[in-house]
Design a protein around this motif. Structure first.
Motif, PDB file in Angstrom:
ATOM      1  N   THR A  66       0.326 -32.661  -5.727  1.00 36.29           N
ATOM      2  CA  THR A  66       0.028 -31.866  -6.923  1.00 36.29           C
ATOM      3  C   THR A  66      -0.732 -30.601  -6.550  1.00 36.29           C
ATOM      4  N   ALA A  67      -1.729 -30.735  -5.681  1.00 40.29           N
ATOM      5  CA  ALA A  67      -2.493 -29.560  -5.255  1.00 40.29           C
ATOM      6  C   ALA A  67      -1.595 -28.559  -4.535  1.00 40.29           C
ATOM      7  N   TYR A 123      -0.861 -24.837  -5.804  1.00 40.12           N
ATOM      8  CA  TYR A 123      -1.209 -23.723  -4.927  1.00 40.12           C
ATOM      9  C   TYR A 123      -0.005 -22.808  -4.681  1.00 40.12           C
TER      10      TYR A 123
END
Length: 153
Positions: A93-94, A98
């Motif tokens: 998810t990060a 990003y």
């Protein structure tokens, strides 16, 4: 006395709600909630199948037993697969956030900043040029005045 406090409490609450950062926060929460659906769809529809092709889609089945009989409710289970799955979900998810949001926005803001600096640089160049022209005119006027003074004597 309570009549006097009620309007001031109401006015304080109204001022709190009308502050820019509270409204910005509310907008960020709504946009974040909507964006969560997009991120979850990308993770579930694209990234999880790719990870599943390498290993397994569901890591919840992986565990270890601290005490010998780990059948049913007996024994102490360490559910390390769930922790690993949650950590991978977070990292994926990060990464999606990003690469799909933060990085393009940073590039966009850098371009905007470069354009702004270029405009300011052009304005300063024009100002410097105008200043130089005015200095030249002043110097020529001073020189002409000196020449006329010497010529009259």
């Amino acid at each position: 006395m309570s009549d006097k406090k009620d309007p001031s409490v109401w006015q304080g609450f109204k001022a709190f709600l009308m502050r820019g950062n509270v409204v910005d926060l509310a907008v960020a929460v709504v946009v974040g909630a909507a964006f969560t659906n997009i991120v979850n769809a990308v993770v579930k529809g694209v990234i999880s199948p790719v990870v599943g092709a390498i290993g397994t889609k569901n890591l919840d089945h992986y565990d270890s037993c601290l005490s010998a009989p780990c059948e049913g409710d007996q024994g102490i289970r360490i559910m390390w697969g769930s922790v690993l799955g949650a950590a991978l979900q977070f990292l994926i998810t990060a990464a999606v956030v990003y690469f799909l949001m933060v990085l393009p926005m940073a590039k966009f803001l850098a371009r905007q900043e470069a354009r702004r600096k270029a405009r300011e640089g052009a304005e300063e160049a024009v100002e410097v040029t105008e200043l130089e022209v005015l200095k030249e005119i002043r110097d020529e006027l001073v020189a002409a005045r000196r020449n006329s003074e010497y010529g009259e004597r």
